[in-house]
Design an enzyme around this catalytic site. Structure first.
Site, short mmCIF file in Angstrom:
data_model
loop_
_atom_site.label_atom_id
_atom_site.label_comp_id
_atom_site.label_asym_id
_atom_site.label_seq_id
_atom_site.Cartn_x
_atom_site.Cartn_y
_atom_site.Cartn_z
N ALA A 247 35.51 44.90 30.86
CA ALA A 247 35.58 46.15 30.52
C ALA A 247 34.40 46.91 31.08
O ALA A 247 34.08 47.73 31.28
CB ALA A 247 35.52 46.06 29.47
N ARG B 142 33.94 48.26 34.51
CA ARG B 142 34.87 48.96 35.05
C ARG B 142 36.03 49.14 35.21
O ARG B 142 37.13 48.54 34.27
CB ARG B 142 33.90 49.24 36.39
CG ARG B 142 34.32 47.77 37.00
CD ARG B 142 33.96 47.72 38.46
NE ARG B 142 33.69 46.33 39.06
CZ ARG B 142 33.44 45.41 39.06
NH1 ARG B 142 32.47 45.38 38.63
NH2 ARG B 142 34.25 44.06 39.13
N VAL C 226 35.09 34.52 31.59
CA VAL C 226 36.02 33.67 30.61
C VAL C 226 37.19 33.13 32.13
O VAL C 226 37.45 32.93 30.90
CB VAL C 226 36.98 35.53 30.19
CG1 VAL C 226 36.79 35.88 29.31
CG2 VAL C 226 37.47 35.67 31.31
N TYR D 211 46.42 35.68 45.25
CA TYR D 211 46.13 36.28 43.75
C TYR D 211 47.61 36.27 43.62
O TYR D 211 48.02 36.80 42.12
CB TYR D 211 45.51 37.53 44.14
CG TYR D 211 45.69 38.42 43.73
CD1 TYR D 211 44.19 38.92 42.18
CD2 TYR D 211 46.68 40.07 43.44
CE1 TYR D 211 44.52 40.14 41.45
CE2 TYR D 211 46.22 40.49 42.73
CZ TYR D 211 45.59 40.93 41.45
OH TYR D 211 45.37 41.93 41.04
N ALA E 23 49.96 34.17 43.43
CA ALA E 23 50.52 33.56 42.46
C ALA E 23 50.02 32.98 41.18
O ALA E 23 50.31 32.91 39.90
CB ALA E 23 49.95 31.63 43.13
N LYS F 273 48.78 35.88 38.91
CA LYS F 273 50.04 36.78 38.73
C LYS F 273 50.78 36.11 38.22
O LYS F 273 51.21 37.12 36.89
CB LYS F 273 49.11 38.10 39.23
CG LYS F 273 48.04 38.81 39.37
CD LYS F 273 47.34 39.42 37.87
CE LYS F 273 45.86 39.78 38.28
NZ LYS F 273 44.92 40.07 37.27
P1 NDP Z 1 37.67 46.32 39.17
O1 NDP Z 1 37.13 44.88 40.35
O2 NDP Z 1 37.17 47.52 38.92
O3 NDP Z 1 37.45 45.52 37.41
C1 NDP Z 1 37.57 44.27 37.12
C2 NDP Z 1 36.90 43.72 35.83
O4 NDP Z 1 37.21 42.35 35.36
C3 NDP Z 1 35.25 43.83 35.71
O5 NDP Z 1 34.89 44.45 34.66
C4 NDP Z 1 34.75 42.19 36.28
O6 NDP Z 1 33.22 42.79 36.02
C5 NDP Z 1 35.88 41.24 35.72
N1 NDP Z 1 35.70 40.29 35.79
C6 NDP Z 1 35.52 39.69 37.01
N2 NDP Z 1 35.38 38.39 36.66
C7 NDP Z 1 35.08 38.28 35.65
C8 NDP Z 1 35.12 36.85 34.74
N3 NDP Z 1 35.48 35.68 35.80
N4 NDP Z 1 35.28 37.36 33.36
C9 NDP Z 1 34.57 38.48 33.34
N5 NDP Z 1 34.76 39.26 33.28
C10 NDP Z 1 35.78 39.52 34.53
O7 NDP Z 1 39.26 46.34 38.49
P2 NDP Z 1 40.69 46.94 37.97
O8 NDP Z 1 40.16 47.11 37.03
O9 NDP Z 1 41.70 47.54 39.42
O10 NDP Z 1 41.29 45.48 37.46
C11 NDP Z 1 41.64 45.28 36.31
C12 NDP Z 1 42.97 44.19 36.20
O11 NDP Z 1 44.66 44.39 36.88
C13 NDP Z 1 42.94 42.38 36.80
O12 NDP Z 1 43.40 41.64 36.11
C14 NDP Z 1 43.44 43.13 38.01
O13 NDP Z 1 43.82 42.01 39.24
C15 NDP Z 1 44.70 43.95 37.59
N6 NDP Z 1 45.34 44.80 38.67
C16 NDP Z 1 44.92 45.77 39.40
C17 NDP Z 1 45.16 46.38 40.06
C18 NDP Z 1 44.95 47.62 40.99
O14 NDP Z 1 45.68 48.62 41.64
N7 NDP Z 1 43.38 48.05 40.23
C19 NDP Z 1 46.88 46.27 40.22
C20 NDP Z 1 47.92 45.20 39.89
C21 NDP Z 1 46.35 44.24 38.90
P3 NDP Z 1 32.34 41.67 36.71
O15 NDP Z 1 32.38 41.63 37.69
O16 NDP Z 1 30.89 42.55 36.83
O17 NDP Z 1 32.41 40.36 35.67
#
Ligand code: NDP
Length: 243
Positions: free
Chosen positions: A11, A13, A63, A155, A157, A159
């Site tokens: 959450a 960003r 997570v 990635y 796979a 999803k």
């Molecule tokens: P961002 O990179 O902007 O945000 C990803 C978030 O996940 C950050 O808050 C990051 O925080 C957190 N995160 C990453 N790894 C972990 C972890 N191991 N434990 C806890 N938190 C974690 O990505 P988006 O907002 O673009 O993507 C959000 C979701 O939507 C993802 O699952 C992505 O695969 C999916 N998605 C996005 C698309 C797009 O076009 N943007 C398209 C399709 C799906 P921090 O790094 O600080 O841990």
């Protein structure tokens, strides 16, 4: 009426942050998670407390690590009985050729994008079952169906597995009135996709998606209005994939 509790992973960003703001604006008790960006999470917590005047807690942790997920749910249990709405949003992408990827790359992506869904669902479900209600919303991706434009095969796979787990778990949870759905965003502008080369003209609606475009659909899937919707994957893509 008892306040509904939502946990949003990832959450700090992007899509997760917009989703957190939406739920907070609707008066939910919100738990915010991310792994690294704890300062951003604290900043969001302050914004939510000041502007939405709702209960907001931060539960940082990876997570993709089962012991961290146990800690997160332990912290939640100190505040309330459990999570009514679980949004498995945390995810990472990896751009590159499969032949260049290491065993560590595989483990990192699979654990973050897929194992996390298992760990968080396993921890959240007992409370939902005992209440005979609940919502689980998973973040899949358009790439789960198409293989993806900029995403790596690992990635895509991960999803696709989330997509299938959503349907299977929806069947398991049906008798308990817990719905399990996923969304499949297309080209959404966030930190993750900043260098992916997405352009407005790649989309029939002639604009890239915003995190709010996704958050609003997640909000619907968490609402009473979607009570008879389960096992669905909802595309949010401006028409790039039509089924
Ligand atoms: P961002 O990179 O902007 O945000 C990803 C978030 O996940 C950050 O808050 C990051 O925080 C957190 N995160 C990453 N790894 C972990 C972890 N191991 N434990 C806890 N938190 C974690 O990505 P988006 O907002 O673009 O993507 C959000 C979701 O939507 C993802 O699952 C992505 O695969 C999916 N998605 C996005 C698309 C797009 O076009 N943007 C398209 C399709 C799906 P921090 O790094 O600080 O841990």
């Amino acid at each position: 009426m008892q306040k509904q509790t939502v946990l949003i992973t990832g959450a700090s960003r992007g899509i997760g942050k917009s989703t957190a703001l939406l739920f907070a604006s609707r008066g939910f008790r919100v738990f915010l998670n991310c792994r690294n960006s704890v300062d951003a999470l604290k900043e969001l917590q302050c914004t939510i407390q000041e502007t939405c005047h709702t209960d907001c807690h931060i539960v940082p942790g990876d997570v993709g690590d089962p012991s961290c997920v146990r800690d997160i749910f332990q912290k939640i249990s100190q505040v309330c009985e459990g999570v009514d709405i679980l949004i498995n949003n945390a995810g990472i992408a990896h751009i590159g050729l499969l032949m260049d990827m290491s065993d560590e790359d595989w483990d990192r992506i699979i654990h973050t994008n897929l194992s996390s869904v298992f760990y968080c669902c396993r921890a959240a479900i007992p409370h939902m079952v005992s209440r005979q209600s609940g919502r689980i919303i998973n973040m899949a991706s358009q790439s789960a169906e198409t293989g993806g434009l900029a995403a790596s095969p690992i990635y895509a796979a991960s999803k696709a597995a989330v997509w299938c787990m959503t349907k299977s778990l929806a069947g398991e949870m049906g008798p308990y009135q817990v719905t399990v759905n996923a969304v499949a965003p297309g080209y959404i502008m966030t930190e993750m996709t900043r260098n992916a080369g997405y352009r407005d003209d790649m989309v029939p609606m002639k604009r890239l998606g915003t995190p709010e475009d996704v958050a609003d659909v997640v909000g619907f899937l968490a609402s009473e209005d979607s009570r008879y919707v389960t096992g669905m994957i909802v595309d949010i893509n401006g028409g790039t994939v039509m089924r």
